[in-house]
Design an enzyme around this catalytic site. Structure first.
Site, PDB file in Angstrom:
ATOM      1  N   GLY A   5      14.706  40.789  73.189  1.00 37.55           N
ATOM      2  CA  GLY A   5      14.884  41.696  72.061  1.00 37.55           C
ATOM      3  C   GLY A   5      13.588  42.228  71.487  1.00 37.55           C
ATOM      4  O   GLY A   5      13.556  42.805  70.401  1.00 37.55           O
ATOM      5  N   GLY A  37      11.648  43.343  78.193  1.00 37.14           N
ATOM      6  CA  GLY A  37      12.499  43.682  79.333  1.00 37.14           C
ATOM      7  C   GLY A  37      12.288  45.134  79.749  1.00 37.14           C
ATOM      8  O   GLY A  37      12.086  45.435  80.924  1.00 37.14           O
ATOM      9  N   LEU A  67      20.269  48.222  79.656  1.00 34.15           N
ATOM     10  CA  LEU A  67      18.878  48.352  80.089  1.00 34.15           C
ATOM     11  C   LEU A  67      18.797  49.162  81.382  1.00 34.15           C
ATOM     12  O   LEU A  67      18.030  50.128  81.481  1.00 34.15           O
ATOM     13  CB  LEU A  67      18.273  46.958  80.287  1.00 34.15           C
ATOM     14  N   TYR A  68      19.596  48.783  82.372  1.00 34.64           N
ATOM     15  CA  TYR A  68      19.529  49.460  83.675  1.00 34.64           C
ATOM     16  C   TYR A  68      19.965  50.927  83.557  1.00 34.64           C
ATOM     17  O   TYR A  68      19.346  51.817  84.147  1.00 34.64           O
ATOM     18  CB  TYR A  68      20.372  48.721  84.708  1.00 34.64           C
TER      19      TYR A  68
HETATM   20  C1  LIG Z   1      18.686  41.894  80.146  1.00 38.05           C
HETATM   21  C2  LIG Z   1      17.359  41.352  79.604  1.00 38.05           C
HETATM   22  C3  LIG Z   1      16.358  41.285  80.755  1.00 38.05           C
HETATM   23  C4  LIG Z   1      16.824  42.315  78.539  1.00 38.05           C
HETATM   24  O1  LIG Z   1      15.517  41.873  78.150  1.00 38.05           O
HETATM   25  P1  LIG Z   1      14.944  42.101  76.659  1.00 38.05           P
HETATM   26  O2  LIG Z   1      13.487  41.831  76.679  1.00 38.05           O
HETATM   27  O3  LIG Z   1      15.753  41.357  75.685  1.00 38.05           O
HETATM   28  O4  LIG Z   1      15.200  43.668  76.491  1.00 38.05           O
HETATM   29  P2  LIG Z   1      14.417  44.673  75.522  1.00 38.05           P
HETATM   30  O5  LIG Z   1      14.117  44.047  74.220  1.00 38.05           O
HETATM   31  O6  LIG Z   1      13.261  45.283  76.262  1.00 38.05           O
HETATM   32  O7  LIG Z   1      15.551  45.794  75.337  1.00 38.05           O
HETATM   33  C5  LIG Z   1      15.741  46.741  76.361  1.00 38.05           C
HETATM   34  C6  LIG Z   1      17.135  47.289  76.320  1.00 38.05           C
HETATM   35  O8  LIG Z   1      18.065  46.317  76.793  1.00 38.05           O
HETATM   36  C7  LIG Z   1      19.310  46.497  76.105  1.00 38.05           C
HETATM   37  N1  LIG Z   1      19.609  45.260  75.383  1.00 38.05           N
HETATM   38  C8  LIG Z   1      18.790  44.185  75.223  1.00 38.05           C
HETATM   39  N2  LIG Z   1      19.426  43.219  74.545  1.00 38.05           N
HETATM   40  C9  LIG Z   1      20.657  43.688  74.278  1.00 38.05           C
HETATM   41  C10 LIG Z   1      21.798  43.147  73.632  1.00 38.05           C
HETATM   42  N3  LIG Z   1      21.792  41.919  73.093  1.00 38.05           N
HETATM   43  N4  LIG Z   1      22.910  43.906  73.554  1.00 38.05           N
HETATM   44  C11 LIG Z   1      22.952  45.145  74.073  1.00 38.05           C
HETATM   45  N5  LIG Z   1      21.908  45.705  74.710  1.00 38.05           N
HETATM   46  C12 LIG Z   1      20.779  44.985  74.798  1.00 38.05           C
HETATM   47  C13 LIG Z   1      19.144  47.662  75.187  1.00 38.05           C
HETATM   48  O9  LIG Z   1      19.532  48.822  75.889  1.00 38.05           O
HETATM   49  C14 LIG Z   1      17.648  47.674  74.966  1.00 38.05           C
HETATM   50  O10 LIG Z   1      17.162  48.931  74.636  1.00 38.05           O
HETATM   51  P3  LIG Z   1      17.108  49.425  73.093  1.00 38.05           P
HETATM   52  O11 LIG Z   1      16.415  48.329  72.346  1.00 38.05           O
HETATM   53  O12 LIG Z   1      16.335  50.684  73.175  1.00 38.05           O
HETATM   54  O13 LIG Z   1      18.522  49.601  72.686  1.00 38.05           O
HETATM   55  C15 LIG Z   1      17.540  39.976  78.932  1.00 38.05           C
HETATM   56  O14 LIG Z   1      18.612  40.032  78.043  1.00 38.05           O
HETATM   57  C16 LIG Z   1      17.766  38.837  79.918  1.00 38.05           C
HETATM   58  O15 LIG Z   1      16.832  38.246  80.453  1.00 38.05           O
HETATM   59  N6  LIG Z   1      19.064  38.488  80.155  1.00 38.05           N
HETATM   60  C17 LIG Z   1      19.387  37.357  81.022  1.00 38.05           C
HETATM   61  C18 LIG Z   1      19.066  37.646  82.471  1.00 38.05           C
HETATM   62  C19 LIG Z   1      19.859  38.823  82.959  1.00 38.05           C
HETATM   63  O16 LIG Z   1      21.012  38.991  82.653  1.00 38.05           O
HETATM   64  N7  LIG Z   1      19.186  39.656  83.756  1.00 38.05           N
HETATM   65  C20 LIG Z   1      19.808  40.763  84.381  1.00 38.05           C
HETATM   66  C21 LIG Z   1      20.728  40.230  85.398  1.00 38.05           C
HETATM   67  S1  LIG Z   1      20.982  41.313  86.718  1.00 38.05           S
END
Ligand SMILES: CC(C)(COP(=O)(O)OP(=O)(O)OC[C@H]1O[C@@H](n2cnc3c(N)ncnc32)[C@H](O)[C@@H]1OP(=O)(O)O)[C@@H](O)C(=O)NCCC(=O)NCCS
Length: 163
Positions: free
Chosen positions: A86, A90, A124-125
């Site tokens: 968050g 990511g 994200l994707y």
């Molecule tokens: C998916 C993941 C990599 C995102 O990493 P992160 O550092 O938290 O993401 P960021 O803070 O850079 O946010 C990037 C975007 O991700 C999305 N996102 C992140 N957390 C989210 C949440 N809780 N709910 C909805 N969207 C979310 C949003 O689109 C966000 O963009 P925005 O802030 O402009 O809306 C992280 O949640 C994770 O490691 N999840 C577990 C592993 C996983 O599922 N990996 C992908 C499997 S294929």
């Protein structure tokens, strides 16, 4: 602006990488960094990278490379430690992974899979232009054409057994 770097795993940093943990609710969505580091030993053509802050703290992990079965480049694993989610790491790290893959010879399409209930991954994707190609059970297979920035809907990467 959030900045992470892709760092090679070394004898000095691999334990910090192996210790990365996703949220308990996300454990069904992804294999762990530890599992992935072990798995990658048997796929020498894959790239394992830690995601590190400018201060050098390991906050995430990625595993990616050419997928012979799919016939395109593939992101097998991408995760941010639960304490660091968050914060934009990511988004910052995924851009570096895509840029690294896009710089490889003949890279036009990148594929990946995520669980259909994994909303954070989907958002994200999709924000990078990945779009659903097809589903495989509870998994969504999505692709990105790096030359257009849009989903590669005409390509047909086969669904892979591993996530
Ligand atoms: C998916 C993941 C990599 C995102 O990493 P992160 O550092 O938290 O993401 P960021 O803070 O850079 O946010 C990037 C975007 O991700 C999305 N996102 C992140 N957390 C989210 C949440 N809780 N709910 C909805 N969207 C979310 C949003 O689109 C966000 O963009 P925005 O802030 O402009 O809306 C992280 O949640 C994770 O490691 N999840 C577990 C592993 C996983 O599922 N990996 C992908 C499997 S294929």
């Amino acid at each position: 602006v959030v900045n992470v770097r892709l760092v090679e795993l070394t004898a000095r940093n691999w334990r910090a990488c192996a210790d990365l943990q996703v949220q308990a609710s996300q454990e069904a969505f992804t294999r762990s960094a530890l599992y992935s580091i072990a798995e990658a030993q048997f796929y020498p053509n894959t790239t394992t990278r830690g995601l590190a802050t400018p201060e050098g703290e390991l906050v995430g992990f990625a595993l990616y490379g050419w997928d012979e079965d799919a016939g395109c480049w593939w992101i097998y694993r991408f995760l941010i430690d639960r304490r660091h989610q968050g914060k934009g790491y990511g988004r910052s790290g995924l851009k570096l992974v895509i840029d690294d893959l896009a710089s490889r010879p003949d890279c036009s399409v990148i594929g990946l899979r995520y669980h259909h209930a994994n909303v954070a991954a989907q958002k994200l994707y999709e924000s990078f232009g990945f779009g659903q190609l097809h589903t495989d059970g509870d998994q969504v297979v999505a692709t990105l054409d790096v030359t257009t920035g849009a989903p590669a809907l005409s390509s047909r990467p086969r669904a892979l057994p591993t996530t």
